[in-house]
Design a protein around this motif. Structure first.
Motif, short mmCIF file in Angstrom:
data_model
loop_
_atom_site.label_atom_id
_atom_site.label_comp_id
_atom_site.label_asym_id
_atom_site.label_seq_id
_atom_site.Cartn_x
_atom_site.Cartn_y
_atom_site.Cartn_z
N TYR A 188 53.74 48.08 15.37
CA TYR A 188 53.06 46.83 15.71
C TYR A 188 53.45 46.38 17.13
N TYR A 246 51.98 48.69 19.75
CA TYR A 246 50.53 48.48 19.91
C TYR A 246 50.29 47.27 20.81
N MET A 247 51.02 46.19 20.57
CA MET A 247 50.78 44.94 21.28
C MET A 247 51.26 44.99 22.74
N ASN A 262 47.55 48.29 23.57
CA ASN A 262 46.48 47.37 23.94
C ASN A 262 46.42 47.07 25.44
N VAL A 301 42.34 44.11 20.05
CA VAL A 301 43.13 43.15 19.28
C VAL A 301 42.20 42.07 18.72
N GLU A 326 42.42 38.70 17.87
CA GLU A 326 43.38 37.61 18.11
C GLU A 326 43.53 36.64 16.94
N LEU A 374 45.96 37.67 14.09
CA LEU A 374 47.39 37.79 14.36
C LEU A 374 48.15 36.53 13.99
N MET A 433 49.82 39.59 7.61
CA MET A 433 50.81 40.50 8.21
C MET A 433 51.79 40.99 7.15
N THR A 449 47.00 49.24 12.44
CA THR A 449 45.86 49.13 13.36
C THR A 449 44.74 48.30 12.75
N TYR A 486 45.04 45.89 10.62
CA TYR A 486 45.46 44.48 10.66
C TYR A 486 45.26 43.91 12.07
N ILE A 487 45.65 44.66 13.08
CA ILE A 487 45.60 44.15 14.44
C ILE A 487 44.18 44.10 14.99
N ASP A 488 43.38 45.12 14.70
CA ASP A 488 42.17 45.33 15.50
C ASP A 488 40.84 45.25 14.76
#
Length: 437
Positions: free
Chosen positions: A22, A25-26, A30, A40, A42, A45, A51, A90, A92-94
């Motif tokens: 995580y 990635y951030m 990214n 991302v 946003e 997050l 999370m 990924t 979750y983030i994107d």
């Protein structure tokens, strides 16, 4: 008590790996590769419950992991670290979709990973080993030599030992020579099955002819197709053999997890460089991003219903993207005409084939392959199997299951092991060293 302590260690390694992925990635993927698809979402997050849910799904399949008691468990370690965990984080983030839908997709992957870890618990008494007095390793050696001679005759003066920076030029120069079906399949079997098996068997049996033939084959494949992996496989096989021949494979999860975590920390502390990019984007990052884009693409494009498999398309003539491989269809849509976005079995035999539920369908298919191979490999030395399966593991992480089996030659390896029992080959018997299942 020891089992509980070991399982707790596995949980901690998995959790730390997910957290570091995580972070990487951030702060790396990214910012530096957002243009390549590492985006991302946003608003998500700030959803800390989501999370926690994501990290829990990463860790919980470890409950079904009992150590490396079978060859499938070893393969699952690679799937877990290089495919499953990056996909979960990924998404979750994107993933650009409703939170409940993303959570649903993550849960499907969770079920698939649990099923794959569970494969080593399936036992059945039916024997599928076929007694034979034929030494199939000698047969394979002859076939490998004949294949090398064919490649030399086929490519002739086009064979060149080029520098790594010139590989794309060499591939372009020989693409037409290797385009016919026979040459394409033979070269793939030579690179992904014949050569690794020759090298592994040569090391175990201490028969130099197998090693020499394997090395020559690797060089010829590189000269013909400028395939860097063809040169890398012999070194990987040799290093793994020397490192692990007197050690147990039972610590593989811990060893690989701590190794990856160490590289993660070191690369994140360094400034941007090619090694960091190679590790984060190509080694552990791409699997999540490519799988996510396969979801996007097949949300509004026709599914293949397994017609991406050559034999099925030959019978049905129903492949919806004629003239393009599956990876090209997706890659051209998102990244340009030169991009071939090869992806893992969950993406190709799952999402591309039948949609979201294909995640479970492809997991079941690999589960069946696992229990079959666990059975026929029961009496073989585990390290020998690992060395011969390095190309297969690489393929499963990057292509369709069926490409791995047929194009990659893994099916023929399985069949050969069915006939060529360890009783007839003491060099690769399970009791050769301490790596017993």
């Amino acid at each position: 008590m020891k089992i509980l302590e070991k399982r707790t260690l596995y949980y901690l390694i998995a959790l730390l790996y997910a957290i570091l992925f995580y972070q990487g990635y951030m702060i790396f993927l990214n910012p530096f590769f957002g243009y390549a698809g590492f985006g991302v979402n946003e608003p998500r997050l700030t959803n800390y419950i989501f999370m926690i849910y994501t990290f829990a799904l990463v860790v919980l399949p470890i409950y079904f992991f009992r150590g490396v008691n079978t060859i499938s468990a070893f393969v699952c370690i690679f799937i877990f670290f290089l495919l499953y965990a990056p996909i979960q984080v990924t998404f979750y983030i994107d993933y650009d979709g409703e939170d409940m839908y993303v959570a649903y997709l993550q849960f499907l992957y969770f079920l698939g990973m649990c099923l794959l870890f569970y494969a080593d618990r399936v036992k059945f008494k039916t024997k599928i080993i076929i007694p034979s007095n034929v030494d199939f390793f000698k047969v394979l050696l002859i076939v490998t030599i004949l294949s090398i001679l064919y490649m030399i005759a086929k490519f002739g003066g086009s064979l060149k030992l080029v520098a790594f920076e010139d590989v794309y030029e060499q591939r372009s120069a020989t693409s037409e020579l290797g385009a016919d079906v026979f040459t394409a399949y033979l070269s793939s079997w030579l690179a992904y099955m014949y050569i690794p098996v020759c090298l592994a068997y040569g090391l175990f049996a201490k028969k130099k002819i197998y090693i020499i033939v394997g090395l020559i084959g690797s060089i010829i494949i590189y000269m013909a197709f400028a395939s860097k992996t063809a040169l890398v496989f012999p070194f990987v096989i040799y290093i793994m053999y020397k490192t692990l021949k007197n050690r147990s494979l039972k610590s593989s999860f811990t060893f690989m997890g701590i190794g990856l975590i160490t590289v993660m920390i070191i690369t994140l502390l360094l400034d941007f460089n090619s090694i960091t990019a190679l590790f984060w984007m190509r080694t552990i990052g791409n699997s999540g991003s490519l799988t996510l884009h396969y979801h996007y693409f097949f949300a509004d494009h026709p599914h293949t219903y397994f017609s991406h498999i050559n034999i099925i398309n030959f019978l049905s003539q129903s492949y919806p993207y004629p003239g393009k491989a599956l990876g090209q269809a997706v890659g051209n849509y998102y990244w340009g005409d030169e991009m071939n976005a090869n992806a893992n079995f969950w993406a190709t035999d799952g999402i591309a084939a039948v949609g979201d539920l294909g995640i479970l369908v492809s997991s079941v298919l690999l589960f069946i392959i696992f229990i079959f191979f666990n059975r026929i490999s029961k009496n073989y030395n585990q390290l020998f199997l690992v060395l011969t399966l390095i190309p297969y593991i690489t393929s499963v992480l990057n292509t369709s299951l069926f490409s791995s089996l047929f194009t990659g030659g893994a099916l023929f390896l399985f069949i050969m092991l069915m006939f060529n029992t360890s009783v007839n080959n003491p060099y690769i018997n399970e009791n050769f060293n301490n790596n017993r299942s």
